[in-house]
Design a protein around this motif. Structure first.
Motif, PDB file in Angstrom:
ATOM      1  N   SER A 230       0.838  -1.195   0.000  1.00  0.00           N
ATOM      2  CA  SER A 230       0.000   0.000   0.000  1.00  0.00           C
ATOM      3  C   SER A 230       0.877   1.251   0.000  1.00  0.00           C
ATOM      4  O   SER A 230       2.079   1.197   0.275  1.00  0.00           O
ATOM      5  N   ASP A 231       0.272   2.383  -0.295  1.00  0.00           N
ATOM      6  CA  ASP A 231       0.980   3.657  -0.313  1.00  0.00           C
ATOM      7  C   ASP A 231       1.636   3.903   1.041  1.00  0.00           C
ATOM      8  O   ASP A 231       0.966   3.929   2.084  1.00  0.00           O
ATOM      9  N   ALA A 232       2.948   4.079   1.024  1.00  0.00           N
ATOM     10  CA  ALA A 232       3.710   4.143   2.268  1.00  0.00           C
ATOM     11  C   ALA A 232       3.343   5.342   3.124  1.00  0.00           C
ATOM     12  O   ALA A 232       3.458   5.291   4.358  1.00  0.00           O
ATOM     13  N   THR A 233       2.883   6.416   2.502  1.00  0.00           N
ATOM     14  CA  THR A 233       2.582   7.634   3.251  1.00  0.00           C
ATOM     15  C   THR A 233       1.149   7.677   3.750  1.00  0.00           C
ATOM     16  O   THR A 233       0.894   7.928   4.936  1.00  0.00           O
ATOM     17  N   ASN A 234       0.199   7.429   2.853  1.00  0.00           N
ATOM     18  CA  ASN A 234      -1.209   7.640   3.189  1.00  0.00           C
ATOM     19  C   ASN A 234      -1.952   6.396   3.655  1.00  0.00           C
ATOM     20  O   ASN A 234      -2.955   6.514   4.360  1.00  0.00           O
ATOM     21  N   GLU A 235      -1.493   5.204   3.257  1.00  0.00           N
ATOM     22  CA  GLU A 235      -2.230   3.984   3.565  1.00  0.00           C
ATOM     23  C   GLU A 235      -1.533   3.081   4.576  1.00  0.00           C
ATOM     24  O   GLU A 235      -2.181   2.452   5.414  1.00  0.00           O
TER      25      GLU A 235
ATOM     26  N   PRO B 173       0.099   3.495   7.384  1.00  0.00           N
ATOM     27  CA  PRO B 173      -0.192   3.629   8.813  1.00  0.00           C
ATOM     28  C   PRO B 173      -1.483   2.933   9.238  1.00  0.00           C
ATOM     29  O   PRO B 173      -1.583   2.449  10.376  1.00  0.00           O
TER      30      PRO B 173
ATOM     31  N   ASN C 223       6.989  -2.569   4.284  1.00  0.00           N
ATOM     32  CA  ASN C 223       6.332  -1.920   3.156  1.00  0.00           C
ATOM     33  C   ASN C 223       7.237  -2.017   1.943  1.00  0.00           C
ATOM     34  O   ASN C 223       8.366  -1.524   1.957  1.00  0.00           O
TER      35      ASN C 223
ATOM     36  N   THR D 191      -8.668   4.985   3.998  1.00  0.00           N
ATOM     37  CA  THR D 191      -7.838   5.077   2.789  1.00  0.00           C
ATOM     38  C   THR D 191      -8.640   5.345   1.523  1.00  0.00           C
ATOM     39  O   THR D 191      -8.067   5.706   0.493  1.00  0.00           O
TER      40      THR D 191
END
Length: 429
Positions: free
Chosen positions: A50-55, A57, A79, A349
Motif C-alpha cells: 500500500s501507499d507508504a505515506t497515506n495507507e 499507517p 512496506n 484510505t
C-alpha cells in the motif's frame, strides 16, 4: 493494475518454480488456527504494497490490533513498493530464502504464483472465513485450477468518469452506455463546448473493456486457444481505433497517463476510462477542486454483447507455501481481510472493500466508493493463466502501432497472437 514480464523471465520462473523451496513438507499446518486460534504462536513477516505515506499507517495500526488479539503471534511489517514486489517475491520464493509469510499480491499475479507453487492453497484453512460475504468479482480473482490461493483484500475496476458541467453545457443528460454513444457524445461535446471528448490511454489494460464488450479476452484457457486475433477482438480494437481517431485528444505516447490525468482534471477533456485510484488526483484539478460532485461515475460503455464489463483489479493476500508458521499466517490473513478490518481500511484510505458487509453507511459516505460500488457489479477477472501478465507486453507493442496507423488492426493482432504462441505452449491460434 497489471504488469508484464519478459518471456525470458517467465521461462526462468517456470523452471525455477519446479524446484522452489515453498512446498516443503516440514511446513504443513497443524490445524491449530481453526481448532485453537488463541494457542497459535510464531513470528511472521508481512509484505504490504500500500501507499507508504497515506495507507501504510492504517495497516500498521491493524497489525497492532491483531497482535493484541493474538499475543503469541508477532508480525514484522515491511512496506515494499508496488513496482518492486513482484520481482522481489518471485526471487525470494524461487530461492526459498527471504520470502514473507504473507504478501499483498496484485490479483493478476495469483495464477502465476499458484502455478509455480509459491503460494499455498487456502481452501479449508482459517484464512478463508465467511466466503459468502465476498463480492463475486474479487473472489473470482483468487482461483486457479479449482483451488483458492488468495483472500480478497481491496478491489477496483475501470469505469467511466465524466465532467457533469461539460455534459450539462452540451445538453447531455446521461453518460453513454455504448461505445457508439461514447463517440456521439464526444462529438456533441466538442461541437457545443469546444472541449475534446476523451483521452485514449494506450495502455492495453484499458483496452480490456472493449475486448470484454465483444465477448472475448486475450485467450481462452479452457479451450487452450489464443483469441487476441479473433474476429471479436478485431472488432473491439477497430472500435478502439475509431475512438482514438474521432474522439481523443492528441496522445503523447511517452507520457500518456500523466497527460491524460492533467487533461481531465483541468477540464480539457470530458470523459475518461479510469479507476478509483485516480480520483484523489482528479479532484485536485481546477475542474473538480471544491466541487467534487461535478465528477460523475458510470460503468464502462458496452460493446456488441450489451454488457458493460471491465477487469477486476485490486489486491489479494496470499500465504507463502514455504512459511514455517502457516497457522499464524492463516489467522493473520483472515483478520486483515475481515469485514471489520475492511471497514477500517475503506474509511481511512478510500479503497473499495471486497466484502458486502463492509459497505456500511460510513464507508459509502465516500463519493468515490459510492460511485464505484455499483460499477463493481460489472467487473470480471482476466483469463486465469500463469502467463497472463506477460501477454500484455507484445499486445502493448502492437496496440501502439495500430493506434498510430503503422499497421492494420488485423495485422497487429496477428503479430501479437504469434508472440502469444511462444508464451502459451499447446495453445492454438
Amino acid at each position: 493494475m497489471r504488469r508484464g514480464i519478459s518471456a525470458v523471465a517467465m521461462a526462468a520462473a517456470i523452471v525455477l518454480g519446479a524446484t522452489a523451496c515453498g512446498g516443503s513438507s516440514d511446513n504443513k499446518s497443524t490445524g491449530d488456527a481453526a481448532k485453537d486460534p488463541a494457542g497459535v504462536s510464531g513470528d511472521i513477516t508481512y509484505w504490504d504494497t500500500s501507499d507508504a505515506t497515506n495507507e501504510a499507517p492504517v495497516y500498521q495500526s491493524l497489525i497492532k490490533d491483531f497482535m493484541a488479539k493474538y499475543p503469541k503471534i508477532k508480525v514484522k511489517y515491511v512496506n515494499v513498493p508496488f513496482s518492486d514486489v513482484e520481482n522481489k517475491f518471485k526471487t525470494a520464493a524461487q530461492s526459498g530464502k527471504g520470502a514473507p509469510d504473507v504478501v499483498r499480491a496484485d490479483v493478476g499475479l495469483i495464477p502465476e504464483y499458484a502455478s509455480n507453487h509459491y503460494i499455498a492453497p487456502l481452501d479449508g484453512t482459517a484464512a478463508l472465513k465467511d466466503t459468502g460475504d465476498f463480492t463475486q468479482g474479487p473472489l473470482n480473482t483468487t482461483k486457479y485450477e479449482g483451488k483458492t490461493y488468495g483472500v480478497p483484500s481491496v478491489t477496483d475496476t475501470l469505469g467511466l468518469l465524466y465532467n457533469k458541467e461539460l455534459f450539462a453545457k452540451a445538453g447531455i443528460t446521461k453518460p453513454p452506455t455504448t461505445w457508439d454513444e461514447f463517440i456521439s457524445v464526444s462529438k456533441t461535446i466538442k461541437d457545443k463546448t469546444g472541449v475534446t471528448g476523451t483521452y485514449v490511454n494506450p495502455d492495453t489494460y484499458f483496452l480490456m473493456p472493449l475486448l470484454f464488450g465483444e465477448g472475448t479476452d486475450l485467450a481462452d484457457a479452457a479451450a487452450k486457444k489464443i483469441t487476441i486475433n479473433s474476429p471479436e477482438a478485431v472488432k473491439a480494437v477497430t472500435k478502439a481505433k475509431e475512438i482514438y481517431d474521432t474522439s481523443s485528444a492528441k496522445v503523447d505516447f511517452a507520457s500518456a497517463y500523466d497527460n491524460m490525468q492533467t487533461s481531465f482534471k483541468n477540464g480539457k477533456v470530458a470523459m475518461l476510462i479510469q479507476g478509483p485510484w485516480s480520483v484523489s488526483d482528479d479532484i485536485s484539478g481546477s475542474a473538480f477542486k471544491g466541487k467534487e460532485s461535478n465528477l460523475g461515475y458510470a460503468p464502462v460503455p458496452a460493446g456488441s454483447t450489451g454488457k458493460p464489463q471491465a477487469p477486476t483489479g485490486g489486491h489479494d493476500l496470499a500465504v507463502y507455501q514455504g512459511s514455517k508458521n502457516l497457522d499464524a499466517s492463516y489467522l493473520f490473513t483472515e483478520f486483515m481481510t475481515s469485514s471489520a478490518s475492511q471497514v477500517t481500511i475503506a474509511t481511512k484510505t478510500g479503497t473499495l472493500p471486497t466484502r458486502t458487509s463492509a459497505y456500511t453507511p460510513a464507508v459509502t459516505a465516500d463519493p468515490k466508493i459510492a460511485g464505484f460500488k455499483s460499477i463493481m457489479d460489472t467487473a470480471r477477472p482476466r483469463v486465469a493463466l500463469a502467463q497472463v501478465g506477460s501477454l500484455f507486453t507484445p499486445l502493448q507493442q502492437q496496440y501502439v502501432k495500430i493506434l498510430q496507423g503503422q499497421v492494420s488492426v488485423q495485422a497487429g493482432l496477428d503479430a501479437a497472437a504469434s508472440e502469444f504462441a511462444t508464451l502459451l505452449p499447446g495453445f492454438t491460434k
